[in-house]
Write an enzyme that holds these catalytic residues in place. Structure first.
Site, PDB file in Angstrom:
ATOM      1  N   ARG A  11       0.943  -0.580   0.380  1.00  0.00           N
ATOM      2  CA  ARG A  11       0.302   0.097   0.378  1.00  0.00           C
ATOM      3  C   ARG A  11       0.490   1.409  -0.161  1.00  0.00           C
ATOM      4  NH1 ARG A  11      -4.463  -0.207   4.707  1.00  0.00           N
ATOM      5  NH2 ARG A  11      -4.550   1.588   3.604  1.00  0.00           N
ATOM      6  N   CYS A  12       2.518   0.688   0.305  1.00  0.00           N
ATOM      7  CA  CYS A  12       3.186   2.272  -0.084  1.00  0.00           C
ATOM      8  C   CYS A  12       3.751   2.837  -1.292  1.00  0.00           C
ATOM      9  CB  CYS A  12       4.244   2.349   1.299  1.00  0.00           C
ATOM     10  SG  CYS A  12       5.762   3.166   1.337  1.00  0.00           S
ATOM     11  N   SER A  13       3.567   3.781  -1.406  1.00  0.00           N
ATOM     12  CA  SER A  13       3.872   3.972  -3.166  1.00  0.00           C
ATOM     13  C   SER A  13       5.188   3.675  -3.403  1.00  0.00           C
ATOM     14  CB  SER A  13       3.455   5.666  -2.987  1.00  0.00           C
ATOM     15  OG  SER A  13       4.384   6.947  -2.388  1.00  0.00           O
TER      16      SER A  13
END
Length: 118
Positions: A11-13
């Site tokens: 979920r972390c860019s």
């Protein structure tokens, strides 16, 4: 099994960008979703040594609500308490982290991991 690992949060860019960078460089890394398989205190201490940091807080997400809720920003908080908190609340671990043998780097920016990949 690859010697290179990435502690990844899909979920972390920045985590996704770092994984993409590894793939673009032809590096096959073991992807460890550390939120699903949290690191133990011993693993976190080992990771801290591999990162070569001088302060445990530098491997932590100090802006997370859990950090403040656990009272981790006090001057009297020990490294042991911080490691215990990261083991209990894995989202406190700064991400992503790429590990290559006895070296590790936080992928902020993603290119920061390249210097340990030889």
């Amino acid at each position: 099994m690859s010697e290179i690992k990435i502690l990844h949060n899909p979920r972390c860019s920045k985590s996704r960008e770092t994984l993409k960078l590894l793939e673009e460089k032809g590096i096959a890394a073991d992807v460890v979703e550390y939120l699903k398989a949290p690191l133990s205190e011993a693993e976190l201490k080992s990771l801290f040594a591999k990162l070569g940091l001088d302060d445990v807080k530098k491997m932590m997400r100090v802006k997370e609500a859990e950090y403040k809720e656990a009272g981790l920003n006090g001057a009297d908080v020990t490294d042991e308490q911080r490691f215990a908190a990261m083991a209990e609340y894995p989202k406190l671990l700064e991400r992503p982290v790429v590990i290559n043998g006895d070296k590790a780097r936080i992928g902020r920016p993603p290119e920061a991991v390249l210097d340990i990949l030889g």
